[in-house]
Each structure stands twice: as C-alpha cells, then as structure tokens.
Design an enzyme around this catalytic site. Structure first.
Site, mmCIF file in Angstrom:
data_model
loop_
_atom_site.group_PDB
_atom_site.id
_atom_site.type_symbol
_atom_site.label_atom_id
_atom_site.label_comp_id
_atom_site.label_asym_id
_atom_site.label_seq_id
_atom_site.Cartn_x
_atom_site.Cartn_y
_atom_site.Cartn_z
ATOM 1 N N HIS A 177 38.623 44.443 23.551
ATOM 2 C CA HIS A 177 38.026 43.737 24.391
ATOM 3 C C HIS A 177 36.555 43.867 24.542
ATOM 4 O O HIS A 177 35.912 43.472 25.630
ATOM 5 C CB HIS A 177 38.697 43.855 25.867
ATOM 6 C CG HIS A 177 38.902 42.651 26.700
ATOM 7 N ND1 HIS A 177 39.456 41.675 26.500
ATOM 8 C CD2 HIS A 177 38.218 42.336 27.854
ATOM 9 C CE1 HIS A 177 39.562 40.952 27.421
ATOM 10 N NE2 HIS A 177 38.538 41.189 28.148
ATOM 11 N N ASP A 250 40.974 44.735 36.702
ATOM 12 C CA ASP A 250 41.364 43.516 37.096
ATOM 13 C C ASP A 250 42.271 43.049 35.905
ATOM 14 O O ASP A 250 43.247 42.470 36.307
ATOM 15 C CB ASP A 250 40.313 42.554 37.402
ATOM 16 C CG ASP A 250 39.434 42.825 38.639
ATOM 17 O OD1 ASP A 250 40.084 43.574 39.279
ATOM 18 O OD2 ASP A 250 38.476 42.164 38.647
ATOM 19 N N GLU A 366 37.239 43.208 46.944
ATOM 20 C CA GLU A 366 36.480 42.594 46.065
ATOM 21 C C GLU A 366 35.784 41.405 46.474
ATOM 22 O O GLU A 366 35.877 41.056 47.909
ATOM 23 C CB GLU A 366 37.247 42.168 44.625
ATOM 24 C CG GLU A 366 37.507 43.494 43.417
ATOM 25 C CD GLU A 366 37.778 43.038 42.431
ATOM 26 O OE1 GLU A 366 37.432 41.741 41.825
ATOM 27 O OE2 GLU A 366 38.522 43.814 41.629
#
Length: 624
Positions: A177, A250, A366
């Site tokens: 990633h 997340d 958030e």
C-alpha cells in the site's frame, strides 16, 4: 542418443492397457447382443460366457479407472517437473546476476534450497507484483521475491545480503500500500511479508491461545502478530476473545509491520496515541541479519528506532500489540460546519477530553473538507441515505466558496451502556457549534465501523477505479497555522473539485513517544491533512495525474512561502538534504541509528533516504 524420459514410457504403457480394457468392454457388449438372438437352449451357453466376460469386465473396469488416475498423476508430475526446470533456469540466471553485480558470497546451493522450498521466487508474476505498489507512480524490478516461513528465513537472507561485496538491497513488503515505491528494491530482494504460511511466533504459555502463528493473551491483554499480518486479521483473531487493539488505521488491509514503520493513525489517536504508542515488544531483523527481541526495557534503542523508522533499521517480524475489551456497537455521527474556525475549535475541544471518563468523551474524532458535493454522498460509505442526499447548496456557506467541513465522531457501547448512550452523546453535542440541521447518525457493529473503508474499496474495484495512480499527500500541520492552510489550500489551491477525500483532524503530541523515529510539528496540537486523491481518466483535466501532482507541488510551495512548518506523514523526498530538513534535530540520531543497525545501508532503499547498499562498513557524516 537422446535418453527418453522414463515417466513418458510409463504413460505410453498405461495408455495401451487402458485401450485393452476398452476392447474387453466392447467384446462383452457384442456377446450380449448375440445371446439375445439365440434360442433358449443356446442362451444358457451364451449367458455363461457373458457372465465370465462380465466378471473380467468388472475387474478390468476397476483397473481402467485406476490406470486413468495414474496417467493423470504422472502427467501432472511431468508438468510440475517442467515448471521446476523453468524455475531453476530463472533462479540460476538470478544467482549469476547476484554473483556478478553484488559479489554474493552465499553458497548458491543455499539459494537453490530456498527455491525448492518455495521461499525464494523469480516467478515473473511475483516479480511484477513486487515491482509496483498502490501508488502506481513508480516501478522498480527486484532480482527475486522471498516468501518467508519464519523470522529466521528473513534473518538468513539479510545476513547473506550483508555479506555481499557490493551490497544487496532488501525491502520488506506487506500489502503493497505504499505510494511512492517505498517498499521496492531495484535489483535487490523484496521480502513478501503478507500472505503465505508461517510457523508459530512463539510457544503458548498459561492464559494464552495460539492459532496459525498468532498468540493472544487474555490475561496479559496483548497479541503477538507476525509482521506481515494484516490489521483486519488481527481484529478477527482478537475479537474471538472479546478483545481488540486500542489504536487503528482507517483502512485495515495494511500490514502490522508496515504501519508500525510509519506510525499508524486514525480517529482514536487523540486518545490512545498512534499504533506505535501501543506496542509492547518487537522481534526485528536488523540490517546485519541479527534477529533481536526489543522493548522499552530490552534493546530499547532498536525498539525506538524501528517504530516510525521507515524500515531503515530492521524488518519487523513480530509485534506484541496492546489490547482492550472490544465494544459491541458504534454510534457513528456526522455534523456539518460552514465556518472553519468553529469546526477546528470543536475538534480541538473534543480531543482535549482525552483524560476524561469514557462516558464524557467520544472514542473517535476525525473530519473532512467538502469542496465537491459528490464526496459527502459517495465517499467511504453509504453513510447518508441515497434517497435523501446532503446538498451543499442547502447549507449556508457564509461566502466560503461552497466549502464545508464535516466533523466525524463515534461513541462505542455495549449492553451495559446501551441505556445511557443517547444521553451521553446529547450532552457532548450540546457543547458544539455545528449547523443545527446537519446531524446525521447511524448505528452499526464495531467491526463494521472499523472495516468501513474496505466496503468502499470493493465498490471502487467493481467500477475499475481502485487500481489507478494515487498521488496522495499526507501532512502534519501545526495548530497555530491551520487557519492559514485552510485559506491557502482548501479555499484556494483545491478550487471546487477533488477526486478523493480530504481528511483533517487534530492529535495530541503528548500521546506520541518522542523517542521514536517519527517527526511531528513542534506544537502541543497538530493536524493531519490527508489529500487522498485518485488520478482518473475521466476526461476532466483536474483529475489527471499531472494536474494532481502539480497541485501537490503548489501546496508545498505555498507552505514554504507562508512559513507553515509542515511535516510529511508517510514522507517522500528525492534528496538527502530534504530528508535532513524533514528530520531536523532528529537527523543526527537517525543517522547514528542507521550506522548501528544497518551500516551497509541495505534495508528499505526505496525510501531514498540513503544512497543504497554501501561497499564500506563505516561511513562518516561528512560523506553524506
């Protein structure tokens, strides 16, 4: 004379036998037809012949099935041998390259053993996968890819790389990633940490349970996880015991070692700190090939170096992660703001409650910026009802050019607190200054909330919008300058279009261990601003990779000219001077740790912090 493969000869013989069985079957059928045409007296004789033939047929039929199976097995073995021969040719070529280019001193037979065991691969598909990452903006082809079965496999490889005359780069790769090739190893070896089978990470002791390499301690409230384990796998394993880690990212399809090499942040960080603040112990393979256990009390310098160390000091093969009782459900709330000052004031107030009892604070804080009306209805989840979408134009933006701000908060609960959850949330919301008509609430299981981004991933994959370039930009912005950043970037550079979410939320610096390798702004509170855009071939120039990359450069230039002392999270620089500026006062310590734990500079060369594998074992600071 060419020697014939004995397996091929056996196949031919067995095929002949099978043809014979088919002939017996046809003979029996002919005799049955003949018997039907005879007189009753003659039929007795025909029946007797037919029975003998039928018995022979049954025996031969069984043999026929057996022979067919044998033929298939042998043919499959031939195919495996053919593939292995091809594989050996490829690995021999790779070994020759290693011997020539980096002066490999490891016995080539040892490398061949790794190939036969399925641990070292030069398969084109493996090499191609390791050449790319999620960012899809860079490509670097390794010589080989390793699939380790244990930490000792990793250590053996790194020791071999460390002993080479010219140096051999080794990079650990989790779920791939990275954005800018950080886990790539051009002409080196990529260690594929995620996926595959591994041996256990330790022997279970009293009060611990172990399954497929994982150790969960209900008494000690921790889990020992392989460095390549994905956080979604950690979640599933710990939930079996009613436990879960305290701090998250997340997106859960990231590796444990990958996030701990950066920091690992989400909306829980204001309360529990980043993931690197919730690790009790590590097993690390250093750049010398040493497999060491480290913690606050044991090999502490290595422990602090590796956490947030961008893979520069070692490869994490095991992490002991702190756990807590897992809640059952989550109340998920979004409220909108038209004034940036009110938005940030409320965010900062909510994170200041971190020391309060759980009933007097939210568990997750958030937020995100809305410069494009489509984002609020389509991003990350189907949070808002499709039949009643939110319209930016319906909310007074006070001349902000259509820019709105969304505060995203959650409250965890279970059966024991279900009766009081509404009152607790109401008491907290009463102190906030959001647009009164903009409260949106949903309720869902805890695991569904944590895994919310994966659902959006599946939708994007189905539309072909996931495997595209991702010129993401993640910044830490000091609290004192966040309003200036809003004016210059959110209301300025971004315009009214963006091809992905723009996150913004504050964190408390005292929740971050300053002994780690991570650098943050020098203020008690700082914001994460994450521009998570995707480059799309939609015909819109503002969605192209070139446009978004240039926009990132404009943001850097604006911050530099405005004197906003940002720090990159998941940093990417191309010169060592930029890296020195990034680490600031921490650079001398960072460099010293590099020389202690990876003196040949062989690890994580894709980060481009150091020049690459060194031919000397000691280098002075003046050589940089």
């Amino acid at each position: 004379m060419v020697q014939q493969n004995p397996h091929s000869s056996i196949v031919l013989v067995l095929r002949s036998l099978y043809v014979h069985v088919r002939c017996v079957q046809n003979k029996a059928k002919s005799q049955l037809t003949f018997a039907r045409s005879q007189t009753p007296k003659s039929q007795h004789r025909c029946l007797k012949i037919l029975l003998h033939s039928f018995l022979q047929f049954l025996e031969d039929r069984t043999a026929g099935v057996f022979i067919k199976k044998k033929i298939k097995i042998i043919e499959e073995q031939e195919e495996k041998e053919r593939k292995m021969a091809t594989k050996l040719v490829l690995i021999t070529f790779a070994i020759c390259r290693l011997l020539i280019t980096v002066g490999l001193t490891m016995d080539p037979a040892e490398l061949l053993r790794l190939v036969v065991d399925g641990q070292l691969s030069v398969d084109p598909s493996d090499v191609e996968t390791a050449s790319k990452d999620f960012g899809l903006m860079s490509r670097a082809e390794p010589l080989a890819v390793m699939h380790p079965a244990s930490a000792e496999d990793v250590a053996r490889l790194v020791r071999a790389a460390y002993s080479t005359a010219n140096g051999l780069s080794v990079s650990a790769r989790g779920h791939g990633h990275s954005i800018n090739g950080q886990a790539q190893a051009r002409n080196g070896v990529v260690v594929q940490m995620s996926g595959g089978k591994r041996v256990g990470s330790g022997k279970p002791a009293a009060g611990r349970s172990e399954t497929v390499g994982r150790v969960v301690s209900e008494k000690g409230l921790y889990m020992d996880a392989w460095g390549g384990e994905l956080w979604i796998e950690v979640l599933r394993a710990t939930l079996e015991y009613g436990l879960a880690p305290k701090s998250w990212t997340d997106y859960l399809y990231l590796s444990v070692g990958g996030t701990l090499s950066n920091a690992g942040i989400s909306g829980q960080a204001f309360n529990h700190g980043p993931q690197i603040s919730n690790v009790l112990e590590l097993d690390v393979v250093t750049g010398k090939g040493e497999l060491l256990t480290c913690s606050e009390e044991r090999n502490s310098e290595l422990f602090h170096a590796v956490l947030g160390g961008l893979g520069q000091f070692g490869i994490i093969t095991r992490a002991r992660i702190a756990l807590e009782p897992a809640p059952k459900r989550v109340r998920w709330i979004r409220v909108l703001y038209s004034k940036f000052s009110a938005f940030t004031k409320d965010q900062e107030y909510l994170i200041s409650l971190h020391g309060q009892p759980s009933s007097q604070k939210f568990d997750y804080v958030e937020g995100f910026v809305i410069v494009d009306e489509g984002l609020i209805n389509n991003w990350r989840s189907s949070f808002f009802s499709p039949s009643n979408p939110v319209k930016i134009s319906s909310i007074d933006s006070n001349g902000n050019g259509g820019v709105l701000y969304c505060l995203e908060i959650t409250k965890n609960y279970d059966d024991s607190t279900a009766d009081t959850i509404d009152q607790e949330i109401e008491a907290l919301l009463e102190k906030l200054d959001f647009v009164p008509t903009s409260v949106f609430t949903t309720d869902l299981p805890y695991v569904d909330f944590l895994d919310r981004v994966h659902k959006a991933e599946l939708k994007l994959r189905s539309k072909g919008l996931w495997d595209v370039p991702h010129p993401w930009l993640n910044l830490f912005v000091p609290k004192s300058r966040i309003a200036d950043f809003d004016e210059g970037v959110f209301k300025g550079i971004l315009g009214n279009k963006t091809s992905g979410p723009v996150l913004i939320y504050p964190m408390n610096k005292d929740k971050w261990d300053q002994q780690s390798s991570v650098v943050t702004p020098d203020e008690d509170v700082f914001y994460l601003v994450a521009l998570l855009r995707s480059a799309l071939d939609s015909g819109d120039e503002t969605h192209t990779l070139e446009y978004l990359t240039d926009q990132n450069r404009r943001i850097f230039k604006f911050c530099e000219e405005a004197g906003i002392k940002i720090k990159q999270y998941l940093p990417h620089y191309t010169t060592q001077q930029d890296w020195m500026d990034h680490f600031g006062d921490k650079w001398p310590q960072f460099y010293q740790r590099k020389m202690e734990f990876d003196p040949r500079w062989i690890l994580a060369t894709g980060q481009r912090i150091f020049a690459g594998p060194s031919s000397v074992s000691i280098a002075g600071h003046d050589q940089l």
